[in-house]
Write a protein that holds these residues in place. Sequence first.
Motif, mmCIF file in Angstrom:
data_model
loop_
_atom_site.group_PDB
_atom_site.id
_atom_site.type_symbol
_atom_site.label_atom_id
_atom_site.label_comp_id
_atom_site.label_asym_id
_atom_site.label_seq_id
_atom_site.Cartn_x
_atom_site.Cartn_y
_atom_site.Cartn_z
ATOM 1 N N ALA A 254 89.803 -17.176 -72.313
ATOM 2 C CA ALA A 254 89.349 -17.268 -73.692
ATOM 3 C C ALA A 254 89.179 -18.718 -74.138
ATOM 4 O O ALA A 254 90.056 -19.556 -73.919
ATOM 5 C CB ALA A 254 90.335 -16.544 -74.615
ATOM 6 N N LYS A 255 88.014 -19.004 -74.739
ATOM 7 C CA LYS A 255 87.660 -20.306 -75.313
ATOM 8 C C LYS A 255 87.531 -21.428 -74.280
ATOM 9 O O LYS A 255 87.432 -22.603 -74.657
ATOM 10 C CB LYS A 255 88.669 -20.709 -76.388
ATOM 11 C CG LYS A 255 88.736 -19.721 -77.560
ATOM 12 C CD LYS A 255 89.705 -20.188 -78.625
ATOM 13 C CE LYS A 255 89.746 -19.196 -79.782
ATOM 14 N NZ LYS A 255 90.697 -19.629 -80.847
ATOM 15 N N ALA A 256 87.520 -21.071 -72.991
ATOM 16 C CA ALA A 256 87.401 -22.099 -71.948
ATOM 17 C C ALA A 256 85.976 -22.628 -71.875
ATOM 18 O O ALA A 256 85.014 -21.860 -71.811
ATOM 19 C CB ALA A 256 87.826 -21.530 -70.603
ATOM 20 N N LEU A 257 85.828 -23.966 -71.889
ATOM 21 C CA LEU A 257 84.530 -24.623 -71.763
ATOM 22 C C LEU A 257 84.507 -25.466 -70.496
ATOM 23 O O LEU A 257 85.561 -25.778 -69.936
ATOM 24 C CB LEU A 257 84.284 -25.519 -72.985
ATOM 25 C CG LEU A 257 84.076 -24.810 -74.329
ATOM 26 C CD1 LEU A 257 84.056 -25.824 -75.465
ATOM 27 C CD2 LEU A 257 82.801 -23.986 -74.320
ATOM 28 N N PRO A 258 83.316 -25.857 -70.016
ATOM 29 C CA PRO A 258 83.253 -26.732 -68.845
ATOM 30 C C PRO A 258 84.037 -28.023 -69.085
ATOM 31 O O PRO A 258 84.107 -28.536 -70.206
ATOM 32 C CB PRO A 258 81.754 -27.010 -68.700
ATOM 33 C CG PRO A 258 81.088 -25.839 -69.354
ATOM 34 C CD PRO A 258 81.976 -25.447 -70.487
ATOM 35 N N ALA A 259 84.629 -28.540 -68.016
ATOM 36 C CA ALA A 259 85.481 -29.726 -68.129
ATOM 37 C C ALA A 259 84.738 -30.919 -68.709
ATOM 38 O O ALA A 259 85.330 -31.746 -69.430
ATOM 39 C CB ALA A 259 86.056 -30.070 -66.757
ATOM 40 N N ASP A 260 83.443 -31.050 -68.417
ATOM 41 C CA ASP A 260 82.666 -32.199 -68.884
ATOM 42 C C ASP A 260 81.902 -31.917 -70.174
ATOM 43 O O ASP A 260 81.041 -32.692 -70.579
ATOM 44 C CB ASP A 260 81.688 -32.648 -67.800
ATOM 45 C CG ASP A 260 80.701 -31.543 -67.419
ATOM 46 O OD1 ASP A 260 80.917 -30.384 -67.841
ATOM 47 O OD2 ASP A 260 79.729 -31.834 -66.698
ATOM 48 N N PHE A 261 82.203 -30.795 -70.832
ATOM 49 C CA PHE A 261 81.460 -30.403 -72.030
ATOM 50 C C PHE A 261 81.793 -31.344 -73.183
ATOM 51 O O PHE A 261 82.954 -31.522 -73.555
ATOM 52 C CB PHE A 261 81.798 -28.965 -72.419
ATOM 53 C CG PHE A 261 80.860 -28.364 -73.420
ATOM 54 C CD1 PHE A 261 79.715 -27.721 -73.023
ATOM 55 C CD2 PHE A 261 81.126 -28.453 -74.791
ATOM 56 C CE1 PHE A 261 78.843 -27.160 -73.939
ATOM 57 C CE2 PHE A 261 80.268 -27.898 -75.716
ATOM 58 C CZ PHE A 261 79.113 -27.250 -75.289
#
Length: 492
Positions: A254-261
């Motif tokens: 949940a709510k995880a985005l790409p590390a470089d976002f």
Amino acid sequence: MSRSTVLFWSTFIDWAPSIKIERELILREKEKGSHCIGVHCDGALSHCHAMRKDYKDLFVCIGCQDSYRKNIMPLCDDVIFLKPTDITVDRKAKITSQADLCQLTENNIDIGTAVLSSIKTDYGDDNPPLASLLKGVRTRLKAGTQVARLLGEILDKYYPDKVYMFNGRHFDSRPLLRMCQDRGIDFYTYEVEFSPKKFNLCHNSTPHSLSNLQGQFINYLKLQHAQLNTSSIINRINSKEDIYAQGFRASQKAKALPADFNIDIHNISILHSSEDEYANVDDSLRLWGHESFANLLASLSHKYISNKEILFYVRLHPRLQKYNPQSVKDLLRLNYKNVHVIPPDSSIDTFALACASQCTLCYGSTAGPEAILLGARAVCIGECAYSGVGMMPEAKNFEILDKYITNPELINCSKEVAAQYINFLSKKGEIFLIEKEVYSFTRGGLNQFLQQFYNLCLKCRIPTRKGFISLLLYTYWRVQIYLKGFLQNIMQ
């Protein structure tokens, strides 16, 4: 008034839901006084859709024949069993591309295209490596040719008023569909619906015809007047429940985005659509202005490569994680500085990505309408079930697409239509009118357990003739069939 003659072509008959649907349809026709003719391959075909891989699985054949005799045959007025026939497939035919395969026909029937559609489904691959799948391709071509010849003779002999078949787009059913069209015979295709209590029944079309699905949704919208309460739909999305009940997003965090976002720049998310089930039918999903999804990404990368503030994040459809198809591998190998491709099995949250982006591009995938309900801006970039209904802006050429990418504030979406679409998917389909109760396909605890286990193997595409458990099931079924025949001979 003469009785109508109705023909039922039984394929995939050992899968419990399809048996239930076919029984329902036969009983409906019998209530009308129709003369029902059942047609079953009885092992005559070189292959069928239930054999999802390249070999002919004898266990599938035996289970299928046993299920047919138990569940379908007693309901029919007449039963025709297809007899084996000698048919050869030209092994010198050039099949190096999808175009080569689509050119192969039998009496003007597009068997090659039907085989390609089946191959894409069997391998979950929009761009299957045909060169390494030639054995399976030729096996399916042979089976499609057998269906065209054997069922063509039956149609000409009985000329039924109506024909029923499963799906209608695969190599073991599309030849019958084409022959019905050529002879002016009414036909119906059926398939399991999302709801376990419903099934999809299409008149003179297939469940995967895009125009058919669009028509269903437009008619549904015309009947809807009250605004839906979207809170329950949003709660379901947030709890990772998908409309297909397949748990596609179960592995997402949940709510995880790409590390470089970086939320401070102009991010565009692209929701990939799994096209294999809608591929190579009469009306297919299609991108506007691009030959393929890879071609779209190449165009976007080239167009905005000089703008360091615009990045694209491609969320590959999570359904494809169980296939690991060649088309996904090709997309993951793309090396564009401004396009990041997220694997199907990634823990990145699809909807967190869509809502954190300036806008989301989509076509076909239900994630587009769902993202709108969660507050994302979405743009439709291809012909799909929800295009043309005012749910979101549509970019039918690159100029319009550029306008929305660079000026996302111009995007206006309708949460009401998006909610209606999700509701439409969950509500559509035919209700079982005759067999409302849970149908037991076999009697006895062991038989029922084995049937459920076998259906699970088919659903999960587990080779049923490999492994100790499968061998045990195979032996049990053979012994059961032998003992039944032996006892019947004694009693006679």
